[in-house]
Structures are given as structure tokens and as C-alpha cells.
Design an enzyme around this catalytic site. Structure first.
Site, PDB file in Angstrom:
ATOM      1  N   ARG A  16       0.844  -1.218   0.000  1.00 51.29           N
ATOM      2  CA  ARG A  16       0.000   0.000   0.000  1.00 51.29           C
ATOM      3  C   ARG A  16       0.869   1.253   0.000  1.00 51.29           C
ATOM      4  NH1 ARG A  16      -0.468   4.563   2.854  1.00 51.29           N
ATOM      5  NH2 ARG A  16      -0.176   3.434   4.804  1.00 51.29           N
ATOM      6  N   ASP A  17       1.521   1.541   1.113  1.00 51.67           N
ATOM      7  CA  ASP A  17       2.317   2.772   1.225  1.00 51.67           C
ATOM      8  C   ASP A  17       3.513   2.719   0.281  1.00 51.67           C
ATOM      9  OD1 ASP A  17       3.816   4.992   2.129  1.00 51.67           O
ATOM     10  OD2 ASP A  17       3.135   4.727   4.180  1.00 51.67           O
ATOM     11  N   HIS A 208       4.703   4.211  12.725  1.00 48.25           N
ATOM     12  CA  HIS A 208       4.835   4.118  11.262  1.00 48.25           C
ATOM     13  C   HIS A 208       5.897   5.143  10.873  1.00 48.25           C
ATOM     14  CE1 HIS A 208       2.834   3.903   7.136  1.00 48.25           C
ATOM     15  NE2 HIS A 208       3.438   5.073   7.041  1.00 48.25           N
ATOM     16  N   HIS A 210       8.810   6.764   8.475  1.00 53.49           N
ATOM     17  CA  HIS A 210       9.454   6.921   7.164  1.00 53.49           C
ATOM     18  C   HIS A 210      10.924   7.261   7.409  1.00 53.49           C
ATOM     19  CE1 HIS A 210       6.039   6.758   4.266  1.00 53.49           C
ATOM     20  NE2 HIS A 210       5.354   6.891   5.401  1.00 53.49           N
ATOM     21  N   CYS A 241       4.129   9.155   0.422  1.00 53.70           N
ATOM     22  CA  CYS A 241       2.755   9.588   0.194  1.00 53.70           C
ATOM     23  C   CYS A 241       2.757  10.647  -0.886  1.00 53.70           C
ATOM     24  CB  CYS A 241       2.164  10.143   1.499  1.00 53.70           C
ATOM     25  SG  CYS A 241       0.535  10.859   1.276  1.00 53.70           S
ATOM     26  N   ASN A 250       9.594   4.030   3.526  1.00 58.02           N
ATOM     27  CA  ASN A 250       9.319   3.605   4.899  1.00 58.02           C
ATOM     28  C   ASN A 250      10.563   2.934   5.468  1.00 58.02           C
ATOM     29  OD1 ASN A 250       6.544   3.473   3.439  1.00 58.02           O
ATOM     30  ND2 ASN A 250       6.017   3.384   5.597  1.00 58.02           N
TER      31      ASN A 250
HETATM   32  P1  HMG Z   1     -13.235  13.747  -2.663  1.00 61.90           P
HETATM   33  O1  HMG Z   1     -12.908  14.127  -4.067  1.00 61.90           O
HETATM   34  O2  HMG Z   1     -13.389  14.835  -1.638  1.00 61.90           O
HETATM   35  O3  HMG Z   1     -14.503  12.767  -2.620  1.00 61.90           O
HETATM   36  O4  HMG Z   1     -12.085  12.755  -2.218  1.00 61.90           O
HETATM   37  P2  HMG Z   1     -16.050  13.046  -2.412  1.00 61.90           P
HETATM   38  O5  HMG Z   1     -16.461  12.451  -1.104  1.00 61.90           O
HETATM   39  O6  HMG Z   1     -16.351  14.494  -2.685  1.00 61.90           O
HETATM   40  O7  HMG Z   1     -16.698  12.169  -3.604  1.00 61.90           O
HETATM   41  C1  HMG Z   1     -16.449  12.494  -4.967  1.00 61.90           C
HETATM   42  C2  HMG Z   1     -16.556  11.246  -5.828  1.00 61.90           C
HETATM   43  O8  HMG Z   1     -15.539  10.314  -5.439  1.00 61.90           O
HETATM   44  C3  HMG Z   1     -17.888  10.495  -5.705  1.00 61.90           C
HETATM   45  O9  HMG Z   1     -18.152   9.896  -6.972  1.00 61.90           O
HETATM   46  C4  HMG Z   1     -17.560   9.393  -4.740  1.00 61.90           C
HETATM   47  O10 HMG Z   1     -18.371   8.231  -4.873  1.00 61.90           O
HETATM   48  C5  HMG Z   1     -16.130   9.058  -5.147  1.00 61.90           C
HETATM   49  P3  HMG Z   1     -19.199  10.591  -8.002  1.00 61.90           P
HETATM   50  O11 HMG Z   1     -20.478  10.732  -7.220  1.00 61.90           O
HETATM   51  O12 HMG Z   1     -18.590  11.917  -8.344  1.00 61.90           O
HETATM   52  O13 HMG Z   1     -19.233   9.598  -9.133  1.00 61.90           O
HETATM   53  N1  HMG Z   1     -15.417   8.454  -4.029  1.00 61.90           N
HETATM   54  C6  HMG Z   1     -14.743   7.299  -4.100  1.00 61.90           C
HETATM   55  N2  HMG Z   1     -14.528   6.451  -5.113  1.00 61.90           N
HETATM   56  C7  HMG Z   1     -13.793   5.328  -4.808  1.00 61.90           C
HETATM   57  N3  HMG Z   1     -13.310   5.048  -3.596  1.00 61.90           N
HETATM   58  C8  HMG Z   1     -13.526   5.885  -2.556  1.00 61.90           C
HETATM   59  C9  HMG Z   1     -14.260   7.074  -2.803  1.00 61.90           C
HETATM   60  N4  HMG Z   1     -14.635   8.093  -2.015  1.00 61.90           N
HETATM   61  C10 HMG Z   1     -15.351   8.926  -2.762  1.00 61.90           C
HETATM   62  N5  HMG Z   1     -13.044   5.599  -1.349  1.00 61.90           N
HETATM   63  C11 HMG Z   1     -11.133  11.086  -0.817  1.00 61.90           C
HETATM   64  C12 HMG Z   1     -12.009  12.308  -0.878  1.00 61.90           C
HETATM   65  C13 HMG Z   1     -10.803  10.802   0.646  1.00 61.90           C
HETATM   66  C14 HMG Z   1     -11.883   9.908  -1.425  1.00 61.90           C
HETATM   67  C15 HMG Z   1      -9.841  11.363  -1.598  1.00 61.90           C
HETATM   68  O14 HMG Z   1      -9.249  12.528  -1.086  1.00 61.90           O
HETATM   69  C16 HMG Z   1      -8.849  10.236  -1.520  1.00 61.90           C
HETATM   70  O15 HMG Z   1      -9.069   9.173  -2.094  1.00 61.90           O
HETATM   71  N6  HMG Z   1      -7.733  10.442  -0.822  1.00 61.90           N
HETATM   72  C17 HMG Z   1      -6.765   9.362  -0.630  1.00 61.90           C
HETATM   73  C18 HMG Z   1      -5.477   9.899  -0.246  1.00 61.90           C
HETATM   74  C19 HMG Z   1      -4.504   8.771  -0.015  1.00 61.90           C
HETATM   75  O16 HMG Z   1      -4.731   7.621  -0.316  1.00 61.90           O
HETATM   76  N7  HMG Z   1      -3.351   9.145   0.545  1.00 61.90           N
HETATM   77  C20 HMG Z   1      -2.328   8.202   0.858  1.00 61.90           C
HETATM   78  C21 HMG Z   1      -2.694   7.337   2.008  1.00 61.90           C
HETATM   79  S1  HMG Z   1      -2.468   8.132   3.601  1.00 61.90           S
HETATM   80  C22 HMG Z   1      -0.757   7.971   3.904  1.00 61.90           C
HETATM   81  O17 HMG Z   1      -0.020   7.588   3.039  1.00 61.90           O
HETATM   82  C23 HMG Z   1      -0.222   8.240   5.286  1.00 61.90           C
HETATM   83  C24 HMG Z   1       0.015   6.935   6.059  1.00 61.90           C
HETATM   84  O18 HMG Z   1       0.924   6.111   5.370  1.00 61.90           O
HETATM   85  C25 HMG Z   1       0.562   7.241   7.462  1.00 61.90           C
HETATM   86  C26 HMG Z   1       1.746   8.207   7.462  1.00 61.90           C
HETATM   87  O19 HMG Z   1       2.703   7.998   6.702  1.00 61.90           O
HETATM   88  O20 HMG Z   1       1.679   9.135   8.260  1.00 61.90           O
HETATM   89  C27 HMG Z   1      -1.291   6.149   6.264  1.00 61.90           C
HETATM   90 MG    MG Z   2       3.101   6.384   5.329  1.00 62.88          MG
END
Ligand code: HMG
Ligand code: MG
Length: 287
Positions: A16-17, A208, A210, A241, A250
Site C-alpha cells: 500500500r504505502d 509508522h 518513514h 505519500c 518507509n
Molecule cells: P473527494 O474528491 O473529496 O470525494 O475525495 P467526495 O467524497 O467528494 O466524492 C467524490 C466522488 O468520489 C464520488 O463519486 C464518490 O463516490 C467518489 P461521483 O459521485 O462523483 O461519481 N469516491 C470514491 N470512489 C472510490 N473510492 C472511494 C471514494 N470516495 C469517494 N473511497 C477522498 C475524498 C478521501 C476519497 C480522496 O481525497 C482520496 O481518495 N484520498 C486518498 C489519499 C490517499 O490515499 N493518501 C495516501 C494514504 S495516507 C498515507 O499515506 C499516510 C500513512 O501512510 C501514514 C503516514 O505515513 O503518516 C497512512
Molecule cells: Mg506512510
């Protein structure tokens, strides 16, 4: 899951990450092979993919295919990251063993990462907790930018404590503090653990880390000295990210396993098999 003091529990977040930040598409088959190689290596917990919006993280658009393509190994937990109920709907079809939700300790990162304020991230995942509880699914809760934010700089440990207090009320199986951009040194880990230790058992906390500054292993060691026994790491040190500029890999799973075993701690992980898995995915990324 062993609670023995000499046991270190490692979740490999590489699939994933580790892959989410790769700009070139990684074939689904290579992702499936990676997850299967990690389970064969004895990883007790693998964060296999994320059910996030594909337009935000195109690399993980094949989350369902990955989950349906892997060979489940008994004793391995297959965790998936979800940001909201839509993500949970998709995840449920793939039958995960654990779900991970995420918020952040800094508003700018929450906005850039999820298009939501910190409060809105809670609004989005509160129903995820309710539905997972009803389904008997454990939920991991991440707090990103627990040390520093790529946009706002240093984060006060008190901000992390306030989030943990809110998260505990939702009933997570574990709280995972993310040093998203690898800013911590061991002294920062001390300050963080001093602050959060009154709210959560350190032996139950996950870190977690990095490895931006090459200090992740030193941070892990300091945390181990303080009683932390759960860590995320990524096979081959992959990771980053897309919404956290300057957040490369990581903590490497092999480095952490070797360090643990050299200091009398046990992980149950075959480090040579992790190295083989790392070489295989690296060869795909470099091809
Ligand atoms: P948004 O654009 O604000 O979504 O994204 P929305 O709620 O306004 O919805 C818009 C459209 O997106 C809708 O579809 C929803 O159904 C669809 P439409 O009606 O227009 O056809 N939608 C989705 N489709 C598929 N899967 C979903 C989903 N949700 C809504 N889950 C959202 C908001 C959170 C979805 C977006 O910002 C996003 O996907 N962000 C992900 C960011 C991400 O993955 N970042 C990396 C992971 S976090 C990380 O790495 C840190 C970590 O490792 C810890 C650390 O290192 O500290 C964990
Ligand atoms: Mg991370």
C-alpha cells in the site's frame, strides 16, 4: 498475536504505502506476487492495498483485483486502507481481515491528503467504525503527521494526544502514529511517547516511520526501549505519500527484522524471504 515483551509485531505496508507513490503503473500481478511473497515470509499483517479514489491515487485503482488475486495464508492478516464509507463498501466485497482509517495531526495535510478538515475525516470514518464493529472487523486508526507536517512544520505532541483521545472513543484495535515525512529523531520519539503514554498503552501503540533522514531505525530502537512493540515497515524500504512532498521510503522491513533479531527480539519473519520479495518488486519498479 503474541503479547510477549520479546516479540515485535510488524505490519508490512509495502503493497500500500510502498507502491501508492510510484508514478509508473505497477502490474496487478506484481502486486499480488508481492503480497503473497510477504505472507510466505511470515509477515503477520500486510497492508495489501487501499480503497481510495482512483483519481487521487491511480496506482491503487486495482485494489479489488489485488485482494481477489492473492492467496490467503492462514495466520496472516490482510489489512486495507479506506478513507470513508464508499471505500468500505468496496473493501467489504474483498473480505479484508482488518480495515485502516486515517486522519492527521495537521489541518493542511488533512486537506491535501483527503480534501477534508481533521473534523471531517472523523465524520467520514465514524460510520466506518460502526459498520466494522457490527461486522466484527478490527479497525486500525492512523494519525499522520504525528511529528511534522510537510506544509506546517513541527507538530506539537499535545495535538496528537487530543486526536488519540477522540479515536479511542471509536474503538480502534490499534492506534498508529505516522511520521509521514520521516522528520523524527529519537528525541522526538521520546517527546511523543512521553505525551501519548498517559492515553494509550505504549505496548499497544503502532509506529509508522518513514526513513527520510536515515533515522527511522534509531527511532524504532528508542521506541522499543520505551516499550513499543508494534511497527509498520515496508519491504525494500519502499514508500511515500503522493500528498507529502519529501516523504520517501518507509523503514525497511528487513532492516527492522535484522535489528530486532540481533537485539534478542523476535518477529517470526524470514528475513531472507523478505529480501527476495524486495528484489522481485524492485526489479519490476526498475524495469
Ligand atoms: P473527494 O474528491 O473529496 O470525494 O475525495 P467526495 O467524497 O467528494 O466524492 C467524490 C466522488 O468520489 C464520488 O463519486 C464518490 O463516490 C467518489 P461521483 O459521485 O462523483 O461519481 N469516491 C470514491 N470512489 C472510490 N473510492 C472511494 C471514494 N470516495 C469517494 N473511497 C477522498 C475524498 C478521501 C476519497 C480522496 O481525497 C482520496 O481518495 N484520498 C486518498 C489519499 C490517499 O490515499 N493518501 C495516501 C494514504 S495516507 C498515507 O499515506 C499516510 C500513512 O501512510 C501514514 C503516514 O505515513 O503518516 C497512512
Ligand atoms: Mg506512510
Amino acid at each position: 498475536m503474541s503479547d510477549a515483551a520479546d516479540r515485535v509485531w510488524i505490519t508490512d505496508v509495502g503493497p500500500r504505502d510502498g507502491l501508492q507513490n510510484e508514478s509508473t503503473p505497477v502490474p496487478t500481478a506484481a502486486k499480488i506476487n508481492l503480497v503473497d511473497a510477504l505472507s510466505a515470509a511470515g509477515l503477520p499483517d500486510i497492508e495489501a492495498t487501499a480503497f481510495v479514489r482512483a483519481s487521487w491515487v491511480p496506482q491503487l485503482a486495482d485494489a479489488s483485483e489485488v485482494m481477489h488475486g492473492i492467496t490467503r495464508r492462514q495466520g496472516t492478516l490482510y489489512t486495507v486502507l479506506v478513507p470513508n464509507e464508499r471505500g468500505l463498501d468496496r473493501a467489504m466485497e474483498a473480505n479484508p481481515d482488518k480495515v485502516a482509517v486515517f486522519t492527521a495531526a495537521s489541518e493542511t495535510f488533512a486537506q491535501r491528503n483527503t480534501n477534508a478538515s481533521i473534523d471531517e475525516t472523523f465524520d467520514r470514518f465514524a460510520p466506518v467504525f460502526e459498520r466494522c464493529s457490527a461486522a466484527g472487523l478490527p479497525v486500525r486508526a492512523y494519525v499522520s503527521t504525528a511529528i511534522a507536517c510537510p506544509y506546517e512544520g513541527a507538530v506539537a505532541p499535545g495535538a496528537v494526544v487530543r486526536l488519540i483521545e477522540r479515536l479511542v472513543d471509536l474503538g480502534p484495535c490499534e492506534i498508529d502514529l505516522g511520521d509521514t515525512i520521516g522528520a523524527a529523531g529519537p528525541e522526538d520519539i521520546d517527546a511523543l511517547l512521553d505525551a501519548v503514554g498517559g492515553t494509550v498503552e505504549l505496548s499497544e501503540l503502532v509506529l509508522h516511520l518513514h526513513d527520510t533522514g536515515g533515522r527511522a531505525l534509531a527511532c524504532a530502537q528508542r521506541a522499543i526501549e520505551r516499550g513499543v512493540r508494534r511497527f509498520d515497515a515496508a519491504c525494500g524500504g519502499l514508500g511515500g505519500c503522493p500528498f507529502a512532498p519529501g516523504a520517501p521510503g518507509n523503514l525497511s522491513t528487513s532492516s527492522l527484522v535484522r535489528h530486532c533479531e540481533a537485539t534478542g527480539l523476535h518477529t517470526g519473519i524470514d528475513v531472507d524471504a523478505v529480501d527476495t520479495a524486495a528484489r522481485a518488486i524492485r526489479s519490476v519498479l526498475n524495469s
